[in-house]
Write an enzyme that holds these catalytic residues in place. Structure first.
Site, PDB file in Angstrom:
ATOM      1  N   LYS A 157       0.844  -1.195   0.000  1.00  0.00           N
ATOM      2  CA  LYS A 157       0.000   0.000   0.000  1.00  0.00           C
ATOM      3  C   LYS A 157       0.877   1.242   0.000  1.00  0.00           C
ATOM      4  O   LYS A 157       1.908   1.285   0.679  1.00  0.00           O
ATOM      5  CB  LYS A 157      -0.929  -0.029   1.230  1.00  0.00           C
ATOM      6  CG  LYS A 157      -1.976   1.066   1.231  1.00  0.00           C
ATOM      7  CD  LYS A 157      -2.939   0.918   2.416  1.00  0.00           C
ATOM      8  CE  LYS A 157      -3.985   2.019   2.426  1.00  0.00           C
ATOM      9  NZ  LYS A 157      -4.942   1.893   3.544  1.00  0.00           N
ATOM     10  N   SER A 191      -9.721   1.876   2.434  1.00  0.00           N
ATOM     11  CA  SER A 191      -8.885   2.678   1.581  1.00  0.00           C
ATOM     12  C   SER A 191      -7.812   1.860   0.840  1.00  0.00           C
ATOM     13  O   SER A 191      -7.193   2.386  -0.078  1.00  0.00           O
ATOM     14  CB  SER A 191      -8.199   3.767   2.407  1.00  0.00           C
ATOM     15  OG  SER A 191      -7.353   3.190   3.388  1.00  0.00           O
ATOM     16  N   SER A 210      -9.900  -0.433   6.596  1.00  0.00           N
ATOM     17  CA  SER A 210      -9.363  -0.323   5.241  1.00  0.00           C
ATOM     18  C   SER A 210      -8.762  -1.585   4.655  1.00  0.00           C
ATOM     19  O   SER A 210      -8.408  -1.604   3.484  1.00  0.00           O
ATOM     20  CB  SER A 210      -8.292   0.762   5.195  1.00  0.00           C
ATOM     21  OG  SER A 210      -8.927   1.985   5.062  1.00  0.00           O
TER      22      SER A 210
HETATM   23  N1  GLN Z   1     -13.122   4.378   6.073  1.00  0.00           N
HETATM   24  C1  GLN Z   1     -12.441   4.676   7.276  1.00  0.00           C
HETATM   25  C2  GLN Z   1     -12.003   6.118   7.276  1.00  0.00           C
HETATM   26  O1  GLN Z   1     -12.201   6.774   6.328  1.00  0.00           O
HETATM   27  C3  GLN Z   1     -11.288   3.758   7.499  1.00  0.00           C
HETATM   28  C4  GLN Z   1     -10.105   4.045   6.661  1.00  0.00           C
HETATM   29  C5  GLN Z   1      -8.874   3.261   7.058  1.00  0.00           C
HETATM   30  O2  GLN Z   1      -8.967   2.226   7.716  1.00  0.00           O
HETATM   31  N2  GLN Z   1      -7.706   3.759   6.665  1.00  0.00           N
HETATM   32  O3  GLN Z   1     -11.471   6.594   8.213  1.00  0.00           O
END
Ligand code: GLN
Length: 433
Positions: free
Chosen positions: A53, A127, A152
């Site tokens: 990532k 994400s 994410s």
């Molecule tokens: N969707 C969640 C957020 O926007 C989690 C994102 C993540 O785990 N990086 O914070």
């Protein structure tokens, strides 16, 4: 070929997968960067192709966490997970696309938006969208190293039909992670099948003196499953999602976790954005990434750079997070959210006295179309994380595994375990699969 078979046969498909990644990327946008010259070496994971990532630092490879403000930033060091993997001979093939700094659930808050491998009009989830999409689509043996703050890893795994594992907080070092929210961030693994995760997890986990939140404790040895609890509130979804999840389980009881349901999303977003807004303060156009011609005083320059290179979502989160931490509001929001977080942890701990694992759908919906996502308000967006924020707030290990399909779109089932029961969660996931 499964990772275990690939390793035991001593295969090397690094060149082939890089070529494939380049082709696939033209249509699906899974990579922000592909290393054409990646090679593996000797070790326990000899020549295993690994994608990473974008928010995890890889030496000399542009690492910009899906953000334009970090464009051109090439770390001078490897994150701990990367140096441990390299020592065992993996080939780091590139950096996968993601929501800017992890801010999102659909990987749409970025300049390089990955598309769902099954239907390009739909999202991969986020994400870690690039990691999920490429893991699903590649013909070759591969794992992806991803990151979760509030879901994410699980979310894109669920939407793309692969396995996504988020370890207990502190079990995998965060050193070299471009952080979103330090008390929540965890690095984990995505693979086509659950049993491909462990060989990689076993290399990246373990104490690291470079991360002050790294745990010195060992994982629990007991992997036996006697009792399964299904989280009652999470069954309040589309019948087809509920049926897919329950069809994978034989004996279970329903267990109610009302606090997680009622306050999870609120507490999560207050804490995550408070931490994020301080973390983003270092992006000022002076130290890393993009800069502009020096004009005006420091404040003017700083504002110009941040106005130009941060996305709308990042700006929203900076404002919300700064507000929540402001003198006068701190007690009302941030401290209250921290108290709620403790109560949520206690609620889980109570459930784990009776149950070995807790089960829920990974997401309340299947992968949505981009046309549907663009109609969501920010609040509706945040509500999509209702199933995943709980285990993330509590730092519990969790795994999303495929539970079937609605039409051709995958449905994810989430297995949540007690702290340090990471291996129990993986073992149970294998059984389900
Ligand atoms: N969707 C969640 C957020 O926007 C989690 C994102 C993540 O785990 N990086 O914070």
């Amino acid at each position: 070929m499964n990772v275990n078979e690939y390793l035991s046969k001593g295969k090397n498909e690094v060149k082939e997968i890089i070529k494939e990644a380049r082709e696939i990327n033209k249509k699906y946008n899974y990579f922000n960067y592909i290393d054409e010259d990646a090679t593996g070496g000797k070790g326990k994971l000899s020549n295993l192709p690994v994608s990473v990532k974008d928010c995890i630092c890889v030496k000399d490879m542009e690492s910009r966490a899906g953000s334009l403000i970090l464009k051109g930033y090439k770390p001078v060091f490897d994150a701990t997970v990367i140096s441990r993997l390299r020592k065992e001979g993996v080939a780091i093939i590139g950096k996968t696309s993601q929501d800017e700094f992890g801010f999102g659930s659909f990987s749409t808050n970025t300049d390089n938006i990955p598309k769902n491998p099954i239907d390009v009009e739909r999202s991969t989830g986020g994400s870690s969208g690039g990691s999920g999409g490429f893991t699903a689509i590649t013909k070759y043996t591969h794992v992806s190293i991803a990151e979760s703050t509030g879901g994410s890893i699980a979310c894109p795994a669920g939407f793309c039909g692969v396995a996504g594992f988020t370890p207990t907080y502190g079990v995998v070092s965060r050193y070299g992670l471009i952080d979103y929210a330090n008390s929540l961030d965890k690095i984990g693994v995505m693979a086509k099948k659950v049993n491909e995760i462990k060989p990689v997890f076993d290399i990246i986990r373990g104490y690291d003196e470079k991360d002050s939140t790294s745990l010195k404790l060992d994982l629990n040895k007991d992997e036996k499953i006697k009792k399964i609890g299904v989280i009652k509130e999470t069954l309040n979804v589309d019948e087809k999602i509920k049926d897919a999840v329950l069809s994978k389980l034989k004996d279970y009881e329903e267990v109610s976790l009302p606090l997680v349901e009622k306050y999870g999303v609120t507490a999560y977003y207050i804490i995550a954005l408070s931490e994020a807004s301080t973390n983003l303060a270092k992006y000022s156009g002076l130290r890393y990434g993009e800069s502009l011609d020096l004009k005006g005083n420091y404040n003017e320059y700083f504002s110009d750079v941040r106005s130009k290179f941060f996305s709308t979502e990042s700006k929203r989160r900076i404002i919300l997070g700064t507000f929540a931490r402001m003198a006068g509001y701190r007690d009302a929001y941030y401290l209250k959210a921290m108290k709620v977080r403790n109560l949520i942890i206690q609620e889980y701990k109570k459930a784990f006295k009776k149950y070995d694992v807790l089960i829920s759908p990974t997401m309340p919906i299947i992968a949505p179309k981009f046309s549907e996502i663009s109609k969501l308000t920010p609040l509706e967006n945040y509500m999509m994380d209702i199933m995943t924020v709980g285990p993330n707030l509590a730092g519990l290990p969790h795994l999303s595994v495929n539970a079937g399909f609605i039409g051709k779109m995958p449905v994810g089932l989430m297995v949540i375990g007690n702290h340090l029961d990471d291996n129990k969660v993986l073992k149970f996931g294998e059984k389900i699969e």
